[in-house]
Design an enzyme around this catalytic site. Structure first.
Site, PDB file in Angstrom:
ATOM      1  N   LYS A   1      30.884  65.156 -38.823  1.00  0.00           N
ATOM      2  CA  LYS A   1      32.097  64.962 -39.555  1.00  0.00           C
ATOM      3  C   LYS A   1      33.128  64.181 -38.784  1.00  0.00           C
ATOM      4  O   LYS A   1      34.188  63.877 -39.288  1.00  0.00           O
ATOM      5  CB  LYS A   1      32.668  66.299 -40.038  1.00  0.00           C
ATOM      6  CG  LYS A   1      32.861  67.358 -38.980  1.00  0.00           C
ATOM      7  CD  LYS A   1      33.221  68.712 -39.634  1.00  0.00           C
ATOM      8  CE  LYS A   1      32.817  69.783 -38.711  1.00  0.00           C
ATOM      9  NZ  LYS A   1      33.157  71.124 -39.123  1.00  0.00           N
ATOM     10  N   GLY A   2      32.784  63.814 -37.556  1.00  0.00           N
ATOM     11  CA  GLY A   2      33.723  63.047 -36.734  1.00  0.00           C
ATOM     12  C   GLY A   2      34.146  61.730 -37.355  1.00  0.00           C
ATOM     13  O   GLY A   2      35.230  61.221 -37.081  1.00  0.00           O
TER      14      GLY A   2
ATOM     15  N   ARG B   1      41.159  66.891 -34.637  1.00  0.00           N
ATOM     16  CA  ARG B   1      40.637  65.828 -35.516  1.00  0.00           C
ATOM     17  C   ARG B   1      41.754  65.173 -36.319  1.00  0.00           C
ATOM     18  O   ARG B   1      41.641  64.016 -36.719  1.00  0.00           O
ATOM     19  CB  ARG B   1      39.619  66.409 -36.509  1.00  0.00           C
ATOM     20  CG  ARG B   1      38.323  66.906 -35.885  1.00  0.00           C
ATOM     21  CD  ARG B   1      37.304  67.173 -36.991  1.00  0.00           C
ATOM     22  NE  ARG B   1      36.172  67.972 -36.591  1.00  0.00           N
ATOM     23  CZ  ARG B   1      35.070  67.511 -36.006  1.00  0.00           C
ATOM     24  NH1 ARG B   1      34.960  66.230 -35.723  1.00  0.00           N
ATOM     25  NH2 ARG B   1      34.070  68.314 -35.687  1.00  0.00           N
TER      26      ARG B   1
ATOM     27  N   PHE C   1      36.567  61.981 -22.106  1.00  0.00           N
ATOM     28  CA  PHE C   1      36.394  62.706 -23.361  1.00  0.00           C
ATOM     29  C   PHE C   1      37.643  62.490 -24.216  1.00  0.00           C
ATOM     30  O   PHE C   1      38.747  62.856 -23.816  1.00  0.00           O
ATOM     31  CB  PHE C   1      36.163  64.195 -23.103  1.00  0.00           C
ATOM     32  CG  PHE C   1      35.770  64.934 -24.341  1.00  0.00           C
ATOM     33  CD1 PHE C   1      34.471  64.865 -24.815  1.00  0.00           C
ATOM     34  CD2 PHE C   1      36.706  65.676 -25.048  1.00  0.00           C
ATOM     35  CE1 PHE C   1      34.096  65.535 -25.982  1.00  0.00           C
ATOM     36  CE2 PHE C   1      36.344  66.351 -26.209  1.00  0.00           C
ATOM     37  CZ  PHE C   1      35.042  66.279 -26.677  1.00  0.00           C
ATOM     38  N   VAL C   2      37.457  61.874 -25.358  1.00  0.00           N
ATOM     39  CA  VAL C   2      38.602  61.532 -26.199  1.00  0.00           C
ATOM     40  C   VAL C   2      38.646  62.413 -27.450  1.00  0.00           C
ATOM     41  O   VAL C   2      37.613  62.885 -27.920  1.00  0.00           O
ATOM     42  CB  VAL C   2      38.583  60.042 -26.595  1.00  0.00           C
ATOM     43  CG1 VAL C   2      38.731  59.166 -25.362  1.00  0.00           C
ATOM     44  CG2 VAL C   2      37.306  59.668 -27.357  1.00  0.00           C
TER      45      VAL C   2
ATOM     46  N   ASP D   1      27.924  57.280 -27.814  1.00  0.00           N
ATOM     47  CA  ASP D   1      28.053  57.843 -26.471  1.00  0.00           C
ATOM     48  C   ASP D   1      26.704  57.723 -25.759  1.00  0.00           C
ATOM     49  O   ASP D   1      26.317  56.627 -25.346  1.00  0.00           O
ATOM     50  CB  ASP D   1      28.534  59.284 -26.630  1.00  0.00           C
ATOM     51  CG  ASP D   1      28.955  59.938 -25.343  1.00  0.00           C
ATOM     52  OD1 ASP D   1      29.660  59.300 -24.557  1.00  0.00           O
ATOM     53  OD2 ASP D   1      28.578  61.101 -25.113  1.00  0.00           O
TER      54      ASP D   1
ATOM     55  N   GLU E   1      29.911  55.257 -37.620  1.00  0.00           N
ATOM     56  CA  GLU E   1      29.945  56.358 -36.642  1.00  0.00           C
ATOM     57  C   GLU E   1      31.302  56.397 -35.960  1.00  0.00           C
ATOM     58  O   GLU E   1      31.992  55.388 -35.886  1.00  0.00           O
ATOM     59  CB  GLU E   1      28.854  56.139 -35.579  1.00  0.00           C
ATOM     60  CG  GLU E   1      27.719  57.162 -35.635  1.00  0.00           C
ATOM     61  CD  GLU E   1      28.087  58.553 -35.127  1.00  0.00           C
ATOM     62  OE1 GLU E   1      29.229  59.007 -35.277  1.00  0.00           O
ATOM     63  OE2 GLU E   1      27.179  59.189 -34.569  1.00  0.00           O
ATOM     64  N   ASP E   2      31.645  57.579 -35.451  1.00  0.00           N
ATOM     65  CA  ASP E   2      32.903  57.693 -34.715  1.00  0.00           C
ATOM     66  C   ASP E   2      32.768  57.127 -33.303  1.00  0.00           C
ATOM     67  O   ASP E   2      33.578  56.326 -32.867  1.00  0.00           O
ATOM     68  CB  ASP E   2      33.396  59.154 -34.680  1.00  0.00           C
ATOM     69  CG  ASP E   2      32.328  60.148 -34.219  1.00  0.00           C
ATOM     70  OD1 ASP E   2      31.191  59.736 -33.928  1.00  0.00           O
ATOM     71  OD2 ASP E   2      32.633  61.358 -34.153  1.00  0.00           O
TER      72      ASP E   2
ATOM     73  N   LYS F   1      31.060  53.871 -25.801  1.00  0.00           N
ATOM     74  CA  LYS F   1      31.195  54.279 -24.388  1.00  0.00           C
ATOM     75  C   LYS F   1      29.920  53.853 -23.680  1.00  0.00           C
ATOM     76  O   LYS F   1      29.052  54.685 -23.392  1.00  0.00           O
ATOM     77  CB  LYS F   1      31.265  55.803 -24.339  1.00  0.00           C
ATOM     78  CG  LYS F   1      32.567  56.394 -23.893  1.00  0.00           C
ATOM     79  CD  LYS F   1      32.337  57.880 -23.605  1.00  0.00           C
ATOM     80  CE  LYS F   1      33.363  58.737 -24.232  1.00  0.00           C
ATOM     81  NZ  LYS F   1      33.067  60.175 -24.043  1.00  0.00           N
TER      82      LYS F   1
HETATM   83  P1  5GP Z   1      25.818  60.650 -28.658  1.00  0.00           P
HETATM   84  O1  5GP Z   1      25.900  61.212 -27.283  1.00  0.00           O
HETATM   85  O2  5GP Z   1      24.638  61.203 -29.388  1.00  0.00           O
HETATM   86  O3  5GP Z   1      25.867  59.146 -28.653  1.00  0.00           O
HETATM   87  O4  5GP Z   1      27.113  61.139 -29.402  1.00  0.00           O
HETATM   88  C1  5GP Z   1      27.054  62.334 -30.080  1.00  0.00           C
HETATM   89  C2  5GP Z   1      28.334  62.797 -30.629  1.00  0.00           C
HETATM   90  O5  5GP Z   1      29.039  63.412 -29.557  1.00  0.00           O
HETATM   91  C3  5GP Z   1      29.293  61.796 -31.217  1.00  0.00           C
HETATM   92  O6  5GP Z   1      28.988  61.422 -32.536  1.00  0.00           O
HETATM   93  C4  5GP Z   1      30.570  62.619 -31.148  1.00  0.00           C
HETATM   94  O7  5GP Z   1      30.633  63.482 -32.245  1.00  0.00           O
HETATM   95  C5  5GP Z   1      30.376  63.398 -29.850  1.00  0.00           C
HETATM   96  N1  5GP Z   1      31.097  62.738 -28.738  1.00  0.00           N
HETATM   97  C6  5GP Z   1      30.622  61.884 -27.821  1.00  0.00           C
HETATM   98  N2  5GP Z   1      31.604  61.494 -26.983  1.00  0.00           N
HETATM   99  C7  5GP Z   1      32.723  62.122 -27.404  1.00  0.00           C
HETATM  100  C8  5GP Z   1      34.086  62.127 -26.959  1.00  0.00           C
HETATM  101  O8  5GP Z   1      34.532  61.458 -26.023  1.00  0.00           O
HETATM  102  N3  5GP Z   1      34.947  62.924 -27.661  1.00  0.00           N
HETATM  103  C9  5GP Z   1      34.558  63.682 -28.724  1.00  0.00           C
HETATM  104  N4  5GP Z   1      35.495  64.418 -29.330  1.00  0.00           N
HETATM  105  N5  5GP Z   1      33.287  63.682 -29.182  1.00  0.00           N
HETATM  106  C10 5GP Z   1      32.395  62.919 -28.528  1.00  0.00           C
HETATM  107 MG    MG Z   2      29.528  61.948 -34.547  1.00  0.00          MG
END
Ligand code: 5GP
Ligand code: MG
Length: 180
Positions: free
Chosen positions: A42-43, A165, A152-153, A101, A97-98, A129
């Site tokens: 839901k991000g 959020r 971490f944002v 990472d 996507e938000d 990132k």
């Molecule tokens: P992934 O590591 O699979 O690329 O990212 C997975 C999910 O981790 C992202 O969709 C997001 O919801 C969460 N995430 C990754 N980095 C951050 C961050 O810096 N802040 C927040 N709030 N969520 C993050």
């Molecule tokens: Mg996400």
């Protein structure tokens, strides 16, 4: 809420002007293609709502929900909690996507959607990132709002323990907030 933020990384104005720019590009790239725009809950919700209104060509809205099979960390044990409704075979698909990472989530979502045989599949992420990418993940987002440092944002849809959020900007939390 604002008191928990150490510094603001991206203001409302920064975000909105970048979304307007991306909107022009997406509008051109998807003109006449009637894409299915898929948000990963839901991000993405806040970004999705603003981004979709800057895509000024006909499109469909869809959402999916994924989560970790065990625990809450990005271990790669992901499952589809709620799939999309639309039949995307032969359709042009754009994933929103938000944040990109480690790459686990987007790789999982992309592979899941590719099985449905879309005509094309591209990724638009508000934040990228690259410093956090897992070795072996070479997938690149096709459209990126902003590259962010390895911090971490929160805000603008992104949470810490399901909070923050609803902040209209993106910021970095004060370290003492995690300590609580
Ligand atoms: P992934 O590591 O699979 O690329 O990212 C997975 C999910 O981790 C992202 O969709 C997001 O919801 C969460 N995430 C990754 N980095 C951050 C961050 O810096 N802040 C927040 N709030 N969520 C993050
Ligand atoms: Mg996400």
């Amino acid at each position: 809420m604002d008191n928990d933020i150490q510094n603001i990384l991206l203001t409302e104005e920064d975000i909105q002007s970048r979304i307007a720019e991306l909107g022009q590009i997406l509008t051109e790239d998807y003109a006449g293609k009637d894409p299915v725009v898929i948000g990963v809950m839901k991000g993405v919700v806040v970004f999705y709502a603003d981004m979709i209104r800057q895509i000024k060509t006909p499109c469909e809205m869809e959402f999916m929900w994924i989560s970790s099979y065990e625990g809450t960390d990005s271990t790669g044990n992901l499952i589809v909690r709620r799939d999309i409704n639309a039949d995307i075979a032969g359709r042009h698909v754009l994933i929103l996507e938000d944040i990109y990472d480690t790459g686990n989530s987007l790789t999982f979502v992309r592979n899941h959607l590719l099985q449905k045989k879309p005509a094309s599949l591209k990724i638009c992420t508000l934040l990228d990132k690259p410093s956090r990418r897992k070795p072996g993940i070479t997938l690149k987002a096709d459209y990126v709002g902003f590259e962010v440092p390895n911090e971490f944002v929160v805000g603008y849809g992104l949470d810490y323990n399901e909070h923050y959020r609803n902040l209209p900007y993106i910021g970095i939390l004060k370290p003492e907030v995690y300590a609580d």
